[in-house]
Design a protein around this motif. Structure first.
Motif, PDB file in Angstrom:
ATOM      1  N   ASP A 197      58.038   0.862 -20.034  1.00 28.55           N
ATOM      2  CA  ASP A 197      59.207   1.509 -19.442  1.00 28.55           C
ATOM      3  C   ASP A 197      58.889   1.971 -18.027  1.00 28.55           C
ATOM      4  O   ASP A 197      57.788   2.482 -17.761  1.00 28.55           O
ATOM      5  CB  ASP A 197      59.635   2.718 -20.275  1.00 28.55           C
ATOM      6  N   GLU A 198      59.858   1.829 -17.137  1.00 26.54           N
ATOM      7  CA  GLU A 198      59.626   2.227 -15.747  1.00 26.54           C
ATOM      8  C   GLU A 198      59.216   3.696 -15.646  1.00 26.54           C
ATOM      9  O   GLU A 198      58.427   4.074 -14.766  1.00 26.54           O
ATOM     10  CB  GLU A 198      60.871   1.972 -14.899  1.00 26.54           C
ATOM     11  N   THR A 227      61.462  -1.630 -12.450  1.00 28.02           N
ATOM     12  CA  THR A 227      61.386  -2.086 -13.829  1.00 28.02           C
ATOM     13  C   THR A 227      61.300  -3.605 -13.941  1.00 28.02           C
ATOM     14  O   THR A 227      61.973  -4.334 -13.198  1.00 28.02           O
ATOM     15  CB  THR A 227      62.598  -1.585 -14.642  1.00 28.02           C
TER      16      THR A 227
END
Length: 260
Positions: A197-198, A227
């Motif tokens: 996940d970013e 992302t």
């Protein structure tokens, strides 16, 4: 038409064509659009797709790809079921558009395919920065794995006024040593770690990486998270990746202008 999509990019293409109603199953890594995928059977992770579960659903077509190392095994297992399979393997933006066109053709949605391609092209105008800003795209931190010559990333960067310092390498992606990073002199680095996940991306992993202190991107602290959903998925959301890269180009240029 009953369709199963393996890989998030294929799922997103189907939905962007307005054909989400044809999906009867997806891989567990397909997370967008949530209002579609959350209600569908998940048939295994990207690299552990369950061919037997796919066959049990009796789809008319399975959309898969060769965009990630290890997909070859998944494709072989899907083909062994006897179910028709479409395999995407894009290495350029033109290839991405061709895959959209092909998938639209399978769904009798040719007009929607052309409209989607046209909208993507219009949203990603070519910005003729001279010279282009050298931006590396990092898929994984340890070892540092970057996008190289056989990737749609190169076209995306070029349209945004940037260039890939590792575009001369012939692989889809490759690990780079600190010495190679110093030699390549990227002016900015984008971390786009696959499967992370970013919110969990850590810029300091690059800024403090041993041997990278003299790399311009590190020296001037031009390390940015984007992302993987916006860069690593060859589909309609590459437009978002383009926009974010363009913003980085402008930021680097502004700092360079201020320093002159």
């Amino acid at each position: 038409m009953k369709l199963i999509a393996h890989t998030a990019s294929n799922t997103e293409i189907v939905c962007a064509l307005g054909m989400a109603h044809t999906l009867i199953g997806v891989d567990a890594d397909s997370d967008y659009p949530p209002e579609v995928v959350n209600g569908l059977p998940k048939l295994g992770r990207d690299l552990a797709f369950d061919a037997a579960a796919v066959a049990a659903l009796k789809p008319d077509l399975v959309l898969t790809s060769l965009t990630v190392p290890g997909h070859e095994k998944v494709v072989a297992e899907l083909r062994a079921t006897g179910i028709p399979v479409f395999v995407a393997d894009p290495v350029s933006l033109s290839d991405v558009y061709a895959d959209i066109r092909a998938i639209a053709g399978h769904l009798d949605a040719a007009a929607a395919g052309e409209a989607l391609i046209a909208s993507m092209q219009a949203a990603m105008p070519t910005c003729a920065d001279t010279p282009p800003v050298r931006i590396g795209i990092e898929w994984w931190p340890k070892p540092a794995i970057v996008a190289t010559g056989r990737s749609w990333i190169n076209d995306l960067l070029q349209r945004a006024g940037a260039s890939n310092p590792w575009a001369h390498r012939t692989e889809k992606s490759a690990a780079v040593t600190p010495e190679e990073a110093v030699a390549a002199q990227p002016e900015a680095m984008v971390i786009s770690w696959c499967g992370v996940d970013e919110a969990n991306y850590r810029v300091d992993k690059v800024l403090n990486r041993p041997g990278w202190a003299t790399v311009p991107a590190v020296r001037h602290q031009h390390v940015y998270p984007i992302t993987e959903a916006h860069l690593g998925r060859p589909g309609p959301r590459l437009v978002e990746g383009y926009r974010r890269i363009r913003a980085i180009v402008e930021r680097v240029r502004q700092q360079q202008t201020a320093a002159d």
